[in-house]
Structure formats: C-alpha cells, structure tokens
Design a protein around this motif. Structure first.
Motif, short mmCIF file in Angstrom:
data_model
loop_
_atom_site.label_atom_id
_atom_site.label_comp_id
_atom_site.label_asym_id
_atom_site.label_seq_id
_atom_site.Cartn_x
_atom_site.Cartn_y
_atom_site.Cartn_z
N LEU A 191 -4.14 3.86 7.89
CA LEU A 191 -2.76 3.37 7.95
C LEU A 191 -2.54 2.29 6.90
O LEU A 191 -1.53 2.28 6.20
N LEU A 192 -3.54 1.40 6.80
CA LEU A 192 -3.45 0.34 5.80
C LEU A 192 -3.32 0.93 4.40
O LEU A 192 -2.51 0.48 3.59
N PHE A 193 -4.09 1.98 4.13
CA PHE A 193 -4.03 2.63 2.82
C PHE A 193 -2.63 3.18 2.55
O PHE A 193 -2.08 3.00 1.47
N VAL A 194 -2.07 3.87 3.54
CA VAL A 194 -0.73 4.43 3.36
C VAL A 194 0.28 3.31 3.14
O VAL A 194 1.13 3.38 2.24
N LEU A 195 0.18 2.26 3.96
CA LEU A 195 1.12 1.14 3.85
C LEU A 195 1.08 0.54 2.45
O LEU A 195 2.12 0.34 1.82
N MET A 196 -0.13 0.29 1.95
CA MET A 196 -0.18 -0.41 0.66
C MET A 196 0.32 0.48 -0.47
O MET A 196 0.88 -0.01 -1.44
N THR A 197 0.16 1.79 -0.31
CA THR A 197 0.67 2.70 -1.35
C THR A 197 2.20 2.73 -1.35
O THR A 197 2.83 2.62 -2.40
N VAL A 198 2.77 2.88 -0.15
CA VAL A 198 4.23 2.98 -0.07
C VAL A 198 4.88 1.65 -0.45
O VAL A 198 5.89 1.63 -1.15
N VAL A 199 4.29 0.55 0.02
CA VAL A 199 4.86 -0.76 -0.31
C VAL A 199 4.79 -1.00 -1.82
O VAL A 199 5.70 -1.58 -2.41
N GLY A 200 3.73 -0.51 -2.45
CA GLY A 200 3.62 -0.69 -3.90
C GLY A 200 4.69 0.08 -4.66
O GLY A 200 5.12 -0.34 -5.72
N GLY A 201 5.15 1.18 -4.08
CA GLY A 201 6.16 1.99 -4.75
C GLY A 201 5.53 3.26 -5.29
O GLY A 201 4.74 3.20 -6.22
#
Lengths: 260, 425
Positions: B263-273
């Motif tokens: 989940l953390l991986f997905v979050l950081m990818t989406v938040v990054g753009g």
C-alpha cells in the motif's frame, strides 16, 4: 484483382443480426463508399474487416490471402489502416508523438535496444521523427506538432487522425466518417484531399460516409447497407437514385426527386 | 512532393498551445542562468552531500533511492501500462530473497545477486502479466493483492531458500556511506532506462495501449505482447529495488513484506504523480525518509505524539478558516459547521473539562515515527486525488522547465483531473 474483399460476412450480437452476408470488394486504387442509415451495420462491417469482431460466418481476404483468423495488429502489419468514428488517437500525447507511435511497425529495433539507447535505435528514431514532421508538413499540420491531442478542436482531430493513419504506412485505408464534424465547404475540400492522397500515396480507400455529395464526387463504387444487409451497390449515381436506398434514407412516401 | 491542404480556414479554431512551449525565442539572462545553476547545484549538494551532514542517518538515507526505484517500477505498471499492482511487496520481496540466497547463502558477488534478482523479478512479473491479459480492472487488483499475501505467507517461508521465519542474511557489500552512492547509481540506471523506454517505441506502445487498446492495435501494436513487456520491465526494476533493500537491511524476513508495504508503494507512486519521474523520485524519498524527518525536524515528533493536543488545535484552525470562508461566500452551513468545530476545540483546549470528548481524545494512541507514513500517506493521497491530480510532479514541473531555460510559468505541466484511463477497467 481486388485488394480487400469481404465475403458474405455475418455477425449476430445476442438477438440482433448486425450484419447478414455482407460482401464488399475494394479494387486497387479505388475509393469505395459505404453508406446507410444509422445502425445499418457499417462500422460493424469495418470492425470485422479490421479484426475487432470475429464474424459468425464469412471471410475477409486481402490480396488473395484469407485474413479472417488474423489479429488486429497482424492485419495492420499487412497494410490495413483505419480511422475511428470517435477519433482514434492517443489523447494524452502530442500530435508528433502520435505520429511516432503510429510508426510502430516501421521502427526496426527491439524494446531492449530502445531501453539501452543503442545507436540503431537512436538513428531509427531520428528517421521516424523526420518522417513524422514531413508528413505533418505535407498535410499542413506542422503548427500542431507539439500540441497535446486532448486540447484540439474536433475538426483538427479528424485531420490529425488522417495524418496519423498515414504514418502507419498503409496500402488500404478504412475511413469511418471522415467528414463528421465538418461543414459543407470543409467536406468539399476533404474530397480534394482524399483524391490527392490516393494519387500521392498510392492508396486504396474504403470509407463510411454520411455526406452524400462527397460520396458521389470521390467514390468509384458505393455500397448501401440497411439493417445489416446490403441494399444496393454500384456507381454512386446509380445507388443514389436507387428506390430502395431512397426509401431507407427518407422513409416510405417520398418521391425520388427529394433524394439528396 | 506537393502539399495537401488539410488545414481549416475557419478562423475561430484557436489552438491552445501552452505559453511556455509557444515561447521558443525567449532566452534567460546571464543572471537567470546563474540562478538556475544555483538551484541545480543546491539539489546536487543535498542529494550527494546527505550522508556527510546526516552521518548518523546513513541507513535511513539509503532507503530513499531504493524506494524511488520501487516507485518507478510501480509507475511502469500503473502509469504506463494501466494495470494496478497491490501486491508489489511480492515483486520486491522476490528480489530481496533472491539476493539473500545468492549472496548471503552462496557467497556470490553482490552484482551477480542483483542481476539474478532482477531476472527473477522480471520472470515472476511475466507470470502475473499473463493473468492480466485475461482478467482486468478490479478483479486483477484483487489477484495482485492475493498474490502478494500468498507470496508472503508461502514463498517467503520456504526454509531452505529464505531461512523460514528466522529470515535470511544479505551482507552489505560496502561501508554504508558508499552503499548510499551505490543505490544512487542504480537509481540513475533505472531512471535512464525508464527515460529511454518512454522515448522509444516500447514506451509509446505502452502509453497507446493504456489509453486505447483498440487504437493501439490498429497502429500494429501487439497489445498482449506489450502488456507483458510492461510487466517485465516493472518486475526487473522491482527486483533491483528489492535486492538493494535486502543488502541495506542485511536481514530479510517474510514478516517485513506485508500488505501495508504494498500500500505504501502504491501511495508513494500516486502521490508522486503518475508518469512523472521527478515527482515520483521526490515522493518516494519523502516516504522513505518520513520516519527520519519526524525524528529530526524539531517539534515534529512531539506534535505527532500529542494527538490529544494537536487535534483540537487543527480543529480550531479549520473552524476559523471555515467561518471566514462561510462569511465570505455567505454559506451558512459552512459557517455553522466551522463555528461548531471551533467551539468544540476551544472547549477541549480550555481548562473547562469536557468529560466525554477529552476522554476519547486521550484514548487516541500515540503516533510513533514508525507509524507516521500510515497517516501521512493516506492524507497526501486524498489531497492528490482531489486537489492535485498531477501529484508532486505537477508542482515540480514548472521548476524543471524553468531550470531547463524556459520562462517560469506556474501553469506549465498542470493536470486538470485524474485520468480515468490510468487504470483500465
């Protein structure tokens, strides 16, 4: 010899017979028109020819080869290009990037070579870019090269789509309502463009078109579909005045004079 | 060749060329170039100098480039190919256990460990990719989620390969300070590969098939093949990231590869753009260093730990803002809600005891630095999905363009909304 031939294509979606034994022949360097009211099965026929739909019966032939079993991208590789009713472009990319994407088949390097950035790939990319720019220049769309497709007005989208499908280097072009969204004058000019494209690029064209004056002017042969069946075929003037066609377009009780 | 006139004569068709792009003739002044150079230098200094001025934090620092590699791997899937992976901890874990097996158990060189980890990462992604060809959308997300959990529970517990519950060791090949730079080097490698991919036919094919597989097919793109290519590239990146992570931690244990990590991986990818390399690298570094930031930035940790105090203060500030907004827009509902929130906050903060509320507030667990990302991540995700669809990348884009010698323009690189084609249904 015919370039593209649809032999008695039939397809059924649930209870609807979308096409019944539709046969269409497109000869070399011909411009063939397909007309018919909404829901007549024109786009369905295109989808069977390009491989999106598998017909329940019938076959598609390309230069003497049965291509009914081929996938969409395999047919594209043979030289069948098509445009879409609702514009077939990658909207998130720029116009030039779309033309580069469309040259997928002529790019002679592998994915890994691209990732590493091998000299062959870099060279090939340069050639593709030059080809894209040349094509845009020829079609007088150069000013749009760096614009994102998503923001373009509909008329420009249609033009860019034609440029993009030309970038796939097709021999046969299937155009789905190329003049939609254009005014009478613009579609008049589209006729000139199509004739010139045929001459300059040596194209064979089949097009679905609602705008009858355009069809009459550029097409060598016309098919009229109604309720999934072939209603009439022949020279444009002949089909235009065909009583069945007139009835299909305008309803029962209209005299022939009113037709188009 | 003659020109063919496809142009419209309709003068009302105005083409919306972004201002920055249209303005090609503009060149920055000497001082402008100096300012740009200073910014680049500052960034290089922060990145390369970090292990020297934060020398007690070198293990934490190495996580930044590693997480960036993992986020870039996920970006290939979500951003380019348009399929989501909620089991990316398995992708990463396979890389980690592979290198632990090769380097830790069989004492092979570090680089060989990385290479085999990358290969195996790509291979397992290929298998999952095969499934993606048959199942898409939500159900595929479900499969990736199950795959991640399955890998953690079974694959990562095979005793002879992974050491079972005790975990496997993966020694750090160099002193920690050098290791940080090794990770940076691999990040540079992955960034280069990603950049080249998107500038060659493979990347363009991915973008086309994500947005419209039918159009892609008419361009002659083999949609199935290229979906697999996307998975493979993502798997290779993830394998490298996992291997680097293993050597940083020196111990690999299946417990560490739980769903929360995915989940953390997905979050950081989406938040990054999505599809924005710079934004993703910044975002991943932020998430990787969050624990450190919480501990190092003065007052931050205490603020997080004392929820019973910070929450009312947040409510008070929010209430005041809502009241001001309500008055300005003459919106009575916002005004009332703001006033109520503010009043509650004041009551809690004042010496007057509010029996029920204060007891409940006291029950909120203390937020440790370890748990910070679990709170900050979802909040950032909400902000991104509602207010900032381009993520951090959208904020950085104007600066990037400015540095590259364009005029500064806030509107550059703006994304209007989250693109629905991001994940194919």
């Amino acid at each position: 010899m015919s370039v593209l031939e649809a032999r008695e294509l039939s397809i059924r979606f649930g209870g609807v017979q979308a096409a019944r034994e539709v046969s269409i022949t497109v000869g070399e360097f011909e411009i063939v028109g397909i007309i018919g009211p909404n829901g007549a099965g024109k786009t369905t026929t295109f989808n069977m020819i390009t491989g999106f739909y598998t017909p329940n019966s019938g076959s598609v032939w390309y230069r003497g080869q049965d291509i009914t079993g081929l996938k969409v991208h395999e047919r594209a590789a043979l030289g069948i290009g098509r445009t879409f009713q609702n514009v077939g472009l990658v909207k998130g990319s720029t116009v030039r990037e779309n033309l580069l994407t469309a040259q997928h088949l002529s790019a002679r390097y592998g994915v890994v070579a691209g990732i590493i950035g091998s000299p062959v790939a870099v060279d090939e990319e340069r050639v593709m870019r030059r080809r894209a720019d040349a094509l845009l220049e020829v079609l007088q769309l150069g000013r749009l090269a760096d614009t994102r497709v998503a923001g373009l007005p509909y008329g420009d989208l249609k033009r860019v789509e034609i440029a993009t499908v030309l970038a796939t280097d097709p021999e046969v072009l299937l155009l789905d309502e190329p003049s939609s969204g254009m005014g009478p004058e613009e579609s008049e000019r589209l006729g000139d463009v199509l004739l010139e494209l045929r001459r300059e690029f040596g194209l064979t064209i089949a097009m679905i078109e609602h705008h009858v004056p355009l069809v009459v002017r550029v097409c060598d042969y016309v098919y009229c579909l109604n309720f999934g069946e072939l209603l009439a075929e022949g020279r444009p003037e002949h089909v235009r005045n065909h009583p069945e066609v007139v009835r299909a377009y305008l309803g029962e009780d209209v005299d022939e004079e009113a037709a188009v | 060749m003659t020109t063919i006139d496809l142009r419209s004569e309709d003068p009302t068709e105005v083409i919306d060329v972004p201002r920055v792009l249209a303005d090609r003739s503009w060149v920055p002044s000497a001082r402008g170039w100096l300012a740009r150079f200073a910014v680049v230098f500052a960034v290089v200094f922060v990145v390369l100098g970090a292990p020297f001025y934060l020398h007690t934090r070198q293990v934490d620092l190495a996580a930044a480039p590693i997480y960036a590699i993992i986020a870039l791997s996920l970006n290939v899937l979500i951003g380019y190919t348009g399929t989501i992976s909620l089991g990316h901890q398995a992708f990463v874990g396979i890389g980690a256990f592979t290198t632990a097996y090769v380097v830790g158990q069989h004492h092979q060189p570090f680089l060989l460990g990385i290479a085999i980890a990358a290969a195996l990462g790509g291979f397992q992604a290929l298998i999952l990719g095969g499934l993606a060809l048959r199942i898409s959308g939500l159900y595929f997300a479900l499969i990736t989620l199950s795959y991640g959990v399955l890998a953690q529970e079974s694959l990562f517990n095979i005793k002879s390969l992974t050491g079972g519950g005790a975990g496997a060791t993966a020694p750090m090949p160099t002193p920690i300070r050098t290791y940080y730079f090794i990770c940076l080097g691999f990040l540079a490698l992955v960034l280069y590969a990603d950049w080249r991919l998107m500038r060659s036919k493979g990347g363009r094919a991915l973008l086309a098939l994500r947005e419209n597989p039918r159009v892609a097919a008419t361009f002659g793109i083999n949609v199935k093949l290229y979906t697999l290519v996307g998975f493979m590239v993502s798997g290779v990146f993830a394998g490298i990231g996992g291997a680097l992570l293993a050597h940083r931690d020196e111990v690999v244990n299946s417990v560490g590869f739980d769903f929360q990590l995915a989940l953390l991986f997905v979050l950081m990818t989406v938040v990054g753009g999505l599809r924005n390399r710079t934004g993703i690298v910044i975002s991943a570094s932020l998430f990787a260093l969050l624990k450190m930031l919480v501990q190092e930035v003065p007052g931050f940790q205490r603020t997080l730990a004392r929820w019973d105090l910070t929450l009312p203060v947040l409510f008070l500030l929010g209430g005041i803002a809502a009241v001001a907004y309500g008055v300005h827009k003459r919106n009575r509902i916002v005004l009332a809600v703001g006033a109520l929130a503010g009043l509650l906050a004041v009551l809690v903060l004042s010496p007057v005891r509010v029996p029920y509320l204060e007891d409940r507030l006291a029950e909120i667990p203390v937020l440790t630095p370890e748990r910070a990302s679990g709170v900050v991540g979802p909040v950032l995700l909400l902000v991104v999905l509602t207010r900032l669809p381009g993520g951090i990348g959208q904020l950085v884009k104007p600066i990037q363009l400015w540095v590259s010698g364009r005029r500064f323009d806030w509107a550059a690189g703006r994304v209007k909304e989250v693109v629905i084609t991001d994940v194919r249904a």
